[in-house]
Design an enzyme around this catalytic site. Structure first.
Site, mmCIF file in Angstrom:
data_model
loop_
_atom_site.group_PDB
_atom_site.id
_atom_site.type_symbol
_atom_site.label_atom_id
_atom_site.label_comp_id
_atom_site.label_asym_id
_atom_site.label_seq_id
_atom_site.Cartn_x
_atom_site.Cartn_y
_atom_site.Cartn_z
ATOM 1 N N SER A 240 15.537 9.316 3.463
ATOM 2 C CA SER A 240 15.590 10.746 3.817
ATOM 3 C C SER A 240 15.369 10.960 5.315
ATOM 4 O O SER A 240 16.127 11.699 5.970
ATOM 5 C CB SER A 240 14.577 11.557 2.996
ATOM 6 O OG SER A 240 13.292 11.004 3.111
ATOM 7 N N HIS A 270 14.518 6.523 -4.371
ATOM 8 C CA HIS A 270 13.716 7.243 -3.370
ATOM 9 C C HIS A 270 12.985 8.385 -4.093
ATOM 10 O O HIS A 270 12.256 8.143 -5.043
ATOM 11 C CB HIS A 270 14.670 7.712 -2.259
ATOM 12 C CG HIS A 270 14.021 8.165 -0.989
ATOM 13 N ND1 HIS A 270 12.707 7.976 -0.690
ATOM 14 C CD2 HIS A 270 14.531 8.834 0.086
ATOM 15 C CE1 HIS A 270 12.422 8.488 0.494
ATOM 16 N NE2 HIS A 270 13.525 9.022 0.989
ATOM 17 N N HIS A 319 7.633 -1.058 -2.997
ATOM 18 C CA HIS A 319 7.962 -0.319 -1.775
ATOM 19 C C HIS A 319 8.658 -1.252 -0.795
ATOM 20 O O HIS A 319 8.362 -2.454 -0.767
ATOM 21 C CB HIS A 319 6.706 0.275 -1.118
ATOM 22 C CG HIS A 319 7.018 1.408 -0.208
ATOM 23 N ND1 HIS A 319 7.355 1.214 1.115
ATOM 24 C CD2 HIS A 319 7.105 2.737 -0.429
ATOM 25 C CE1 HIS A 319 7.612 2.389 1.659
ATOM 26 N NE2 HIS A 319 7.472 3.337 0.750
ATOM 27 N N ARG A 328 -1.222 7.415 -0.428
ATOM 28 C CA ARG A 328 -0.814 8.711 -0.979
ATOM 29 C C ARG A 328 -1.047 8.717 -2.488
ATOM 30 O O ARG A 328 -1.343 9.745 -3.085
ATOM 31 C CB ARG A 328 0.664 8.990 -0.662
ATOM 32 C CG ARG A 328 0.975 8.961 0.835
ATOM 33 C CD ARG A 328 2.459 9.041 1.102
ATOM 34 N NE ARG A 328 3.192 7.927 0.532
ATOM 35 C CZ ARG A 328 4.518 7.812 0.507
ATOM 36 N NH1 ARG A 328 5.264 8.783 1.016
ATOM 37 N NH2 ARG A 328 5.108 6.765 -0.023
ATOM 38 N N ASP A 374 4.987 8.089 -5.892
ATOM 39 C CA ASP A 374 5.649 8.746 -7.022
ATOM 40 C C ASP A 374 5.001 8.425 -8.365
ATOM 41 O O ASP A 374 5.237 9.122 -9.348
ATOM 42 C CB ASP A 374 7.130 8.351 -7.057
ATOM 43 C CG ASP A 374 7.858 8.813 -5.807
ATOM 44 O OD1 ASP A 374 7.722 9.988 -5.463
ATOM 45 O OD2 ASP A 374 8.532 7.992 -5.158
HETATM 46 N N1 HAX Z 1 10.334 -2.791 -10.733
HETATM 47 C C1 HAX Z 1 11.151 -3.850 -10.953
HETATM 48 N N2 HAX Z 1 11.713 -4.574 -9.988
HETATM 49 C C2 HAX Z 1 11.397 -4.251 -8.733
HETATM 50 C C3 HAX Z 1 10.525 -3.208 -8.420
HETATM 51 C C4 HAX Z 1 9.988 -2.452 -9.482
HETATM 52 N N3 HAX Z 1 9.199 -1.397 -9.279
HETATM 53 N N4 HAX Z 1 10.401 -3.121 -7.076
HETATM 54 C C5 HAX Z 1 11.199 -4.073 -6.561
HETATM 55 N N5 HAX Z 1 11.792 -4.760 -7.577
HETATM 56 C C6 HAX Z 1 12.802 -5.799 -7.458
HETATM 57 C C7 HAX Z 1 14.003 -5.257 -6.691
HETATM 58 O O1 HAX Z 1 14.858 -4.497 -7.552
HETATM 59 C C8 HAX Z 1 14.631 -6.523 -6.181
HETATM 60 O O2 HAX Z 1 15.323 -7.124 -7.245
HETATM 61 P P1 HAX Z 1 16.716 -7.916 -6.991
HETATM 62 O O3 HAX Z 1 16.336 -9.078 -6.131
HETATM 63 O O4 HAX Z 1 17.149 -8.269 -8.355
HETATM 64 O O5 HAX Z 1 17.631 -6.954 -6.293
HETATM 65 C C9 HAX Z 1 13.400 -7.391 -5.882
HETATM 66 O O6 HAX Z 1 12.329 -6.855 -6.662
HETATM 67 C C10 HAX Z 1 12.998 -7.357 -4.419
HETATM 68 O O7 HAX Z 1 12.836 -6.027 -4.014
HETATM 69 P P2 HAX Z 1 11.783 -5.625 -2.866
HETATM 70 O O8 HAX Z 1 12.215 -6.299 -1.615
HETATM 71 O O9 HAX Z 1 10.391 -5.845 -3.324
HETATM 72 O O10 HAX Z 1 11.980 -4.049 -2.778
HETATM 73 P P3 HAX Z 1 13.101 -3.237 -1.994
HETATM 74 O O11 HAX Z 1 12.659 -3.051 -0.612
HETATM 75 O O12 HAX Z 1 14.445 -3.819 -2.215
HETATM 76 O O13 HAX Z 1 13.069 -1.850 -2.797
HETATM 77 C C11 HAX Z 1 12.071 0.009 -3.868
HETATM 78 C C12 HAX Z 1 11.994 -0.954 -2.675
HETATM 79 C C13 HAX Z 1 11.073 1.123 -3.664
HETATM 80 C C14 HAX Z 1 13.468 0.602 -3.936
HETATM 81 C C15 HAX Z 1 11.746 -0.789 -5.161
HETATM 82 O O14 HAX Z 1 10.429 -1.268 -5.108
HETATM 83 C C16 HAX Z 1 11.970 0.020 -6.415
HETATM 84 O O15 HAX Z 1 13.086 0.083 -6.917
HETATM 85 N N6 HAX Z 1 10.878 0.673 -6.960
HETATM 86 C C17 HAX Z 1 11.017 1.529 -8.110
HETATM 87 C C18 HAX Z 1 11.577 2.883 -7.706
HETATM 88 C C19 HAX Z 1 10.566 3.663 -6.906
HETATM 89 O O16 HAX Z 1 9.413 3.772 -7.277
HETATM 90 N N7 HAX Z 1 11.022 4.252 -5.806
HETATM 91 C C20 HAX Z 1 10.186 5.092 -4.949
HETATM 92 C C21 HAX Z 1 9.642 4.358 -3.736
HETATM 93 C C22 HAX Z 1 8.815 5.240 -2.833
HETATM 94 C C23 HAX Z 1 9.683 6.275 -2.239
HETATM 95 O O17 HAX Z 1 10.545 6.044 -1.424
HETATM 96 N N8 HAX Z 1 9.510 7.458 -2.667
HETATM 97 O O18 HAX Z 1 10.361 8.400 -2.325
#
Ligand code: HAX
Length: 444
Positions: A240, A270, A319, A328, A374
């Site tokens: 964002s 996000h 994250h 937070r 979240d």
């Molecule tokens: N559950 C399962 N798998 C997860 C995970 C979770 N909560 N968090 C990361 N992973 C996985 C990723 O999908 C990725 O898998 P692949 O290798 O198969 O693609 C692997 O672990 C490595 O990811 P990472 O490097 O640890 O995390 P990223 O930087 O790629 O992604 C995210 C960060 C926040 C998108 C991720 O942790 C996620 O999808 N979390 C769940 C959704 C979520 O809570 N989003 C909100 C985040 C906070 C925010 O921005 N709020 O607005």
């Protein structure tokens, strides 16, 4: 000129030479290198943006103008009897770097109050959106519709000096921010309360007025202040914030930029995670037979594993930058422990807090197994009666607009240019990577 604008102007004059000096004297200094993994992997961690408004430490979490969240809550002035500070005081801090006095905050409260009236066509637009539109779509549309109000665009078209861009951008930002609680509350009334709207009370502060328009008694005013403050900024690389900055870098005005950032926030990885957390928890509650049932740790573990094994992420955990529990999350958890510790859904959130990280660690994929903001924000809304999950990201959007607007005003003040990184083809990267590896082998 308001005290905030005067203070901001002084700060801008002080900051400009620092930025100019960096470009002139240190423009060729290398700050970071870029790997193939980073290019293909969503530019994770590349140090390539600048903001002084907030900094995200992987272990300590967000700092607003150098202050950890806990200090922000302690130091900013609060409305009489409130636990949480004025959102207006946070805006002052983000813009200027200074903790405002009571009278400086009152000044901003007055500024926002004067600017809060939303044009009628925005309400008409919201009324005319097709049924089942997601509230984030409606929110984004309402904001972009106000592009015609932009003072910046009018000034730009009339011919304004580049060094003065920040001034109309500041005016637009205040005009927009003041209207966001009104628009959000109207969307809520329209979509979920049969259009029964509570008119705003201009004598209340940003958070207090929002709670009033939602028709929810205290401490929901503090919930609103806390929610808007903790969501306001998370440095500049998240989707964002980056979107807002990128769009505004083409000199699009604040309405275009904030509407665009809302669209990025609306994605499930996000801001939409807040709604997904509650949906996911309710599926668990249904599985175990209702809110009053106490599931065993094994039942919860199985649910988390089933989610992972079906190829989905655990919403509210992980994250891209953080490597510890999000402060937070902790701030909201402390609030919950004080005000709603017996809430049935909160008990589930708390059990997941304990059960999920070891499972994510065992699975070994997520770099950060800990909960993010979240994981906790939806349950607070749920407890106070805002049970329509898909509205949660709108609340996030109101908060996030505050930080992004502050950043965009500074972008214009410091003359940050059009953002334009370079892309390569896969073939080019393959060739460059192979050549580099061969060169390194040759050196051995
Ligand atoms: N559950 C399962 N798998 C997860 C995970 C979770 N909560 N968090 C990361 N992973 C996985 C990723 O999908 C990725 O898998 P692949 O290798 O198969 O693609 C692997 O672990 C490595 O990811 P990472 O490097 O640890 O995390 P990223 O930087 O790629 O992604 C995210 C960060 C926040 C998108 C991720 O942790 C996620 O999808 N979390 C769940 C959704 C979520 O809570 N989003 C909100 C985040 C906070 C925010 O921005 N709020 O607005």
């Amino acid at each position: 000129m308001s005290t905030l604008k005067e203070r901001l102007y002084t700060k801008i004059e002080q900051q400009r030479p620092r930025t100019q000096r960096l470009i002139k004297e240190y423009g060729d200094v290398v700050i970071d290198n870029v790997t193939v993994g980073q290019i293909i992997g969503g530019m994770r961690g590349i140090k390539s943006m600048v903001t002084d408004i907030s900094y995200l430490d992987p272990n300590d979490g967000i700092r607003y103008r150098g202050y950890p969240l806990i200090d922000v809550v302690k130091k900013l002035p609060k409305p009489k009897g409130a636990e949480m500070p004025y959102v207006e005081g946070l805006f002052y801090l983000l813009l200027t770097g200074d903790i405002p006095s009571d009278s400086e905050v009152s000044d901003v409260v007055d500024e926002f109050s004067k600017r809060r009236i939303v044009p009628r066509y925005v309400y008409e637009l919201i009324d005319s959106m097709p049924c089942c539109s997601h509230p984030m779509t409606v929110f984004s549309a309402a904001i972009v519709a106000m592009h015609r109000e932009s003072f910046f665009t009018k000034k730009y078209n009339a011919g304004i000096s580049k060094k003065d861009y920040w001034d109309p951008m500041y005016e637009d930002s205040l005009n927009l921010l003041a209207k966001l609680p009104e628009i959000a509350a109207y969307i809520y009334a329209k979509l979920y309360r049969g259009g029964n709207r509570i008119l705003s009370n201009p004598s209340l502060d940003f958070g207090g007025n929002f709670a009033h328009m939602m028709g929810i008694p205290p401490p929901y005013d503090d919930v609103s202040r806390m929610h808007f403050i903790i969501h306001s900024d998370h440095e500049s690389g998240n989707v964002s914030a980056h979107t807002g900055h990128l769009v505004a870098s083409s000199l699009s005005d604040i309405y275009l930029a904030i509407s665009a950032m809302i669209n990025g926030l609306a994605g499930p990885l996000h801001g939409l995670a807040a709604q997904n957390v509650l949906m996911w928890i309710h599926e668990l509650i249904e599985r175990v037979g209702g809110e009053d049932m106490v599931p065993s740790a094994d039942e919860i573990k199985q649910y988390v594993w089933d989610t992972l094994n079906s190829g989905q992420v655990i919403p509210g955990f992980g994250h891209a930058v953080l490597r510890k529990t999000d402060p937070r999350y902790t701030l909201q958890r402390d609030f919950c422990l004080k005000h709603l510790k017996d809430d049935g859904v909160f008990k589930y959130v708390d059990m997941l807090y304990k059960v999920t990280p070891p499972i994510l660690k065992e699975q070994g994929k997520a770099k950060n197994p800990w909960p993010n903001v979240d994981a906790q924000s939806g349950v607070v809304q749920w407890h106070y009666g805002v049970k329509e999950y898909d509205f949660y990201t709108v609340l996030f959007g109101v908060g996030r607009s505050i930080g992004i607007s502050a950043n965009i005003i500074w972008d214009r003040a410091l003359g940050y240019p059009l953002e334009r990184p370079k892309s390569l083809t896969t073939e080019m990267i393959e060739k460059m990577a192979k050549a580099k590896v061969a060169e390194m082998k040759g050196k051995k």
